[in-house]
Design an enzyme around this catalytic site. Structure first.
Site, PDB file in Angstrom:
ATOM      1  N   GLU A  35       0.818  -1.219   0.000  1.00  0.00           N
ATOM      2  CA  GLU A  35       0.000   0.000   0.000  1.00  0.00           C
ATOM      3  C   GLU A  35       0.849   1.265   0.000  1.00  0.00           C
ATOM      4  O   GLU A  35       0.737   2.133   0.873  1.00  0.00           O
ATOM      5  CB  GLU A  35      -0.986  -0.024   1.174  1.00  0.00           C
ATOM      6  CG  GLU A  35      -2.092  -1.037   0.943  1.00  0.00           C
ATOM      7  CD  GLU A  35      -3.231  -0.975   1.943  1.00  0.00           C
ATOM      8  OE1 GLU A  35      -3.057  -0.356   3.007  1.00  0.00           O
ATOM      9  OE2 GLU A  35      -4.293  -1.549   1.654  1.00  0.00           O
ATOM     10  N   GLU A  60      -5.715  -8.318  -1.205  1.00  0.00           N
ATOM     11  CA  GLU A  60      -6.408  -8.136   0.070  1.00  0.00           C
ATOM     12  C   GLU A  60      -7.855  -7.777  -0.215  1.00  0.00           C
ATOM     13  O   GLU A  60      -8.133  -6.991  -1.123  1.00  0.00           O
ATOM     14  CB  GLU A  60      -5.808  -6.990   0.909  1.00  0.00           C
ATOM     15  CG  GLU A  60      -4.485  -7.283   1.530  1.00  0.00           C
ATOM     16  CD  GLU A  60      -3.974  -6.155   2.402  1.00  0.00           C
ATOM     17  OE1 GLU A  60      -4.798  -5.431   2.999  1.00  0.00           O
ATOM     18  OE2 GLU A  60      -2.750  -5.989   2.470  1.00  0.00           O
TER      19      GLU A  60
HETATM   20  C1  BG6 Z   1      -4.533  -2.795   4.464  1.00  0.00           C
HETATM   21  C2  BG6 Z   1      -3.211  -3.303   4.926  1.00  0.00           C
HETATM   22  O1  BG6 Z   1      -4.554  -1.420   4.738  1.00  0.00           O
HETATM   23  O2  BG6 Z   1      -5.692  -3.176   5.078  1.00  0.00           O
HETATM   24  C3  BG6 Z   1      -3.274  -4.345   6.024  1.00  0.00           C
HETATM   25  O3  BG6 Z   1      -2.357  -3.724   3.894  1.00  0.00           O
HETATM   26  C4  BG6 Z   1      -4.440  -4.033   6.932  1.00  0.00           C
HETATM   27  O4  BG6 Z   1      -2.042  -4.372   6.679  1.00  0.00           O
HETATM   28  C5  BG6 Z   1      -5.717  -4.123   6.113  1.00  0.00           C
HETATM   29  O5  BG6 Z   1      -4.496  -4.848   8.042  1.00  0.00           O
HETATM   30  C6  BG6 Z   1      -6.991  -3.926   6.891  1.00  0.00           C
HETATM   31  O6  BG6 Z   1      -6.928  -2.760   7.636  1.00  0.00           O
HETATM   32  P1  BG6 Z   1      -7.195  -2.781   9.182  1.00  0.00           P
HETATM   33  O7  BG6 Z   1      -6.904  -1.414   9.642  1.00  0.00           O
HETATM   34  O8  BG6 Z   1      -8.609  -3.187   9.352  1.00  0.00           O
HETATM   35  O9  BG6 Z   1      -6.260  -3.798   9.738  1.00  0.00           O
END
Ligand code: BG6
Length: 491
Positions: A199, A389
């Site tokens: 990211e 993701e």
């Molecule tokens: C992304 C990241 O921003 O989203 C992860 O690459 C992160 O590291 C994921 O955990 C979800 O965000 P959060 O804040 O719910 O953990």
């Protein structure tokens, strides 16, 4: 045409939120190890504790506010969620077996820079750390899963943050280059799928990147961003040189943005927000150069990037093989925001979209937005895409018999995978894989909470570090297994 036969179904993790063992096996401290847990639902941020130049201790909600010269420390009386996290360090065999049982063809994980170079810039690497990952990759292969390895996921070595202002400095860039090259050499033949920098487009990640002053000091912010681009391009180039079989992607948080209305002012606001927030990063890493609007902006603002000879060529040579991104939610962008409710989510700076529901943490739920995203990226770049993701952070309840019923998560997954299917079958998007986030519960990056869970496997651990770390299958585990084993046909 449905999903490719070799589609990379899997799950995703990151060392700073999952691995634990924060000082085991010779590991050093990363910025993430100095971040406390927060309370996302009640808006309590994660904090750093820093030793000020006059010797006093002070708390900060953001690295931005920590003055240069102050030293961010790990306080022994404070609880830090990354220190144990969900302890992949001691559970990796069990976790990989569970992932293989779910039908994974691919396991996304990151290497903790400070497990390899404890200070980030040490003379020699830590063999114990290198061996740890080698064992993990071999086990992945044995179980029929391709490791997808993120070189850098929010874990700037603390030493580089304190002594060099993190990625603002060329020293950090040079240390990263050595680190990345070593990984390609060491894991040649074992790892074929890589992501450079997680990211790269999220400005709050400046905190994780060890950059102290990025809001008031735009020069520093732009230099850090530039150094990250150069580091990523170097990794792609050297990764290809060391093993031409390597497939190397970028990693961008890519939620779709909508103009709040058809007022051209809202449409332009969205365009401007999207090119600053997303397309800049895609353009540099796919097209190999800064877009003209950005060059003009830097000139207008009197910002001169400190470039090294050969950097322009490096950016061109270091273009990625595939476009990989995270997708959680979408945002609406308005030209005038003061009369509208703002939207939540660590990736969102827009206003509330009245057409969409949101998660308990306020992240909008927008499956069609994923189909739109896949199309807008593929139309622009025409290279293979991978969703590395996606998922729903939610509160789970463990029943007396230990089961976790999570229909909300199953619905989220089903709706999003259906949109992937439509993008592939109807729109002709070349999608190569899907690794939903936190397939085994891990710590939230944004809030430092455990209770914001994404997993298909529950891990017994709470926000205060209580729990025996035992693993158990949620209902979604069985759902995902069915989807993966049918190559996405049985939704
Ligand atoms: C992304 C990241 O921003 O989203 C992860 O690459 C992160 O590291 C994921 O955990 C979800 O965000 P959060 O804040 O719910 O953990």
């Amino acid at each position: 045409m449905s999903f490719r036969e070799d589609f990379l179904w899997g799950g995703a993790s990151a060392a700073n939120q999952y691995e634990g063992g924060y000082l085991s096996g010779g590991k050093g401290l990363a910025v993430a190890d100095a971040l406390t847990g927060g309370d996302g639902i009640h808006g309590v941020p994660r904090t750093f504790i820093a030793k000020m130049p006059d010797g006093t201790m002070k708390k900060f909600g953001n690295m931005e506010e920590v003055p240069l010269g102050a030293e961010v420390i790990v306080d022994e009386n404070t609880y830090y969620p990354s220190h144990v996290a969900t302890d992949f360090y001691h559970h990796w065999k069990e976790d990989l077996a569970l992932s293989a049982e779910m039908g994974f063809k691919c396991f996304r994980m990151s290497i903790n820079w400070t497990r390899i170079f404890p200070n980030g810039d040490d003379e020699t690497p830590n063999e114990e750390g290198l061996q740890f990952y080698e064992d993990v990759f071999k086990e992945c292969k044995r179980l029929g899963m391709e490791p997808l390895v993120t070189i850098y996921h929010f874990d700037c070595p603390l030493h580089l943050a304190n002594a060099y202002d993190g990625w603002v400095s060329k020293h950090t860039l040079e240390a990263f280059k050595r680190y990345a090259k070593l990984l390609f050499e060491r894991y040649k033949g074992l790892v074929h799928y890589w992501l450079t920098i997680n990211e790269i487009n999220i400005n709050t990640n400046f905190m994780m990147n060890g950059v102290h002053d990025h809001i008031s000091n735009r020069q520093n912010a732009e230099q850090a961003r530039y150094n990250l681009f150069v580091g990523s391009a170097y990794a792609v180039k050297v990764g290809h040189e060391i093993d031409p079989e390597n497939k190397i992607g970028l990693m961008i948080a890519h939620g779709v943005s909508y103009p709040y209305s058809c007022d051209p002012k809202d449409v332009f606001a969205e365009l401007d927000d999207s090119r600053h927030g997303k397309w800049l990063y895609g353009d540099v890493q796919v097209r190999g150069k800064y877009p003209q609007w950005k060059i003009n902006e830097l000139k207008r603002e009197g910002i001169t990037l400190d470039k090294d000879p050969g950097d322009d060529e490096l950016l061109k040579e270091g273009v990625v093989d595939f476009y990989s991104f995270s997708y959680y939610s979408s945002q609406a962008i308005a030209a005038k925001t003061d009369d509208k409710e703002s939207s939540a989510g660590n990736q969102s700076h827009g206003v509330k979209n009245p057409h969409l529901q949101a998660s308990e943490w306020g992240w909008t739920i927008d499956p069609l937005g994923l189909r739109i995203t896949l199309n807008e990226i593929y139309d622009r770049y025409q290279i293979p895409l991978m969703i590395v993701e996606n998922g729903l952070g939610a509160l789970d309840k463990v029943e007396e018999d230990g089961s976790v019923h999570d229909p909300y998560r199953i619905n989220y997954m089903r709706d999003h995978i259906q949109m992937m299917k439509d993008a592939v079958e109807i729109d002709g998007v070349d999608l190569m894989g899907y690794t939903p986030w936190g397939s085994i519960d891990l710590v939230s990056a944004g809030t430092g909470e455990m209770r914001k869970r994404y997993g298909f496997v529950y891990v017994n651990m709470d926000d205060d570090g209580n729990g025996d770390l035992s693993r158990s299958k949620k209902d979604s585990f069985f759902y995902m297994k069915k989807v993966y084993e049918s190559n996405g046909e049985d939704l």
